[in-house]
Design a protein around this motif. Structure first.
Motif, short mmCIF file in Angstrom:
data_model
loop_
_atom_site.label_atom_id
_atom_site.label_comp_id
_atom_site.label_asym_id
_atom_site.label_seq_id
_atom_site.Cartn_x
_atom_site.Cartn_y
_atom_site.Cartn_z
N LYS A 112 0.85 -1.19 0.00
CA LYS A 112 0.00 0.00 0.00
C LYS A 112 0.89 1.24 0.00
O LYS A 112 2.00 1.20 0.52
N PRO A 113 0.40 2.33 -0.59
CA PRO A 113 -0.88 2.46 -1.30
C PRO A 113 -0.79 1.87 -2.71
O PRO A 113 0.30 1.71 -3.25
N GLU A 114 -1.93 1.56 -3.26
CA GLU A 114 -2.02 1.14 -4.66
C GLU A 114 -2.48 2.34 -5.48
O GLU A 114 -3.17 3.22 -4.97
N LEU A 115 -2.09 2.37 -6.75
CA LEU A 115 -2.54 3.46 -7.63
C LEU A 115 -3.08 2.88 -8.93
O LEU A 115 -2.32 2.40 -9.78
N PHE A 116 -4.40 2.88 -9.05
CA PHE A 116 -5.10 2.49 -10.27
C PHE A 116 -5.84 3.73 -10.77
O PHE A 116 -6.74 4.22 -10.09
#
Length: 198
Positions: A151-155
């Motif tokens: 984390k964090p994820e970025l989509f």
């Protein structure tokens, strides 16, 4: 005596899975480089282009599998010199792209140069924002021994409103996404420093 030592400069090999000139994913890498330059001391992006790599063919290897074509040798050197990795990965057919898979394979031949280094993934796409490719890349990374941040994820859900996120040249123009990208980079920096201490 100084209260605290300065953080070392970490080299991030940033690899775009798209070789298209106006790719959003290359735009994410450019934005990452700008963010590091502006506000993350100690983190520097090395944009590693994979477009010139030949398709993996072990017939091209020399010296008993220890020698490689010049473009591959140059690529492998940049992977070897990196402290960590940033992958900007489009999603094709629920998976990662062939240029990215080819790059991953070349740098794993002989000595696996990905091993025991941290990585982060950013994606842009449709309903899932490229998430399936991200999770497939994580699966490949298990064998390659890449330690991905969780984390964090970025989509970036850019497919249906591209002008909201990127300009005509593929540059990131969405302030909130830029802020989220910074959080990814800070997490990658912290995780890399932690692993280097261990």
């Amino acid at each position: 005596m100084e209260a605290s030592a300065a953080k070392p400069v970490l080299r991030v090999a940033a690899i775009c899975g798209s070789i298209r000139k106006g790719s959003w994913h290359r735009g994410l890498i450019r934005a990452a480089a700008e963010v590091c330059e502006e506000s993350i001391p100690g983190l520097r992006i090395d944009d590693v282009d994979v477009a010139d790599l030949p398709m993996l063919n072990t017939d091209l290897e020399t010296d008993g599998g220890r020698g490689f074509p010049p473009a591959v040798e140059a690529f492998r050197a940049r992977v070897r010199d990196a402290d960590c990795f940033l992958f900007a990965s489009p999603e094709y057919n629920y998976s990662i792209t062939s240029p990215l898979k080819n790059a991953l394979d070349w740098a794993s031949r002989g000595v696996n140069l990905w091993a025991d280094k941290p990585g982060a993934i950013v994606c842009a796409g449709a309903n899932f924002g490229g998430g399936r490719s991200s999770y497939h890349l994580r699966q490949v990374g298990v064998f390659l021994d890449i330690h991905f941040i969780n984390k964090p994820e970025l989509f970036v859900w850019a497919f249906y409103e591209p002008d909201k996120y990127f300009d005509g040249d593929g540059n990131l123009i969405h302030a909130e996404t830029r802020a989220r990208l910074k959080e990814v980079l800070l997490s990658l920096q912290a995780f890399t420093l932690r692993l280097q201490k261990e």
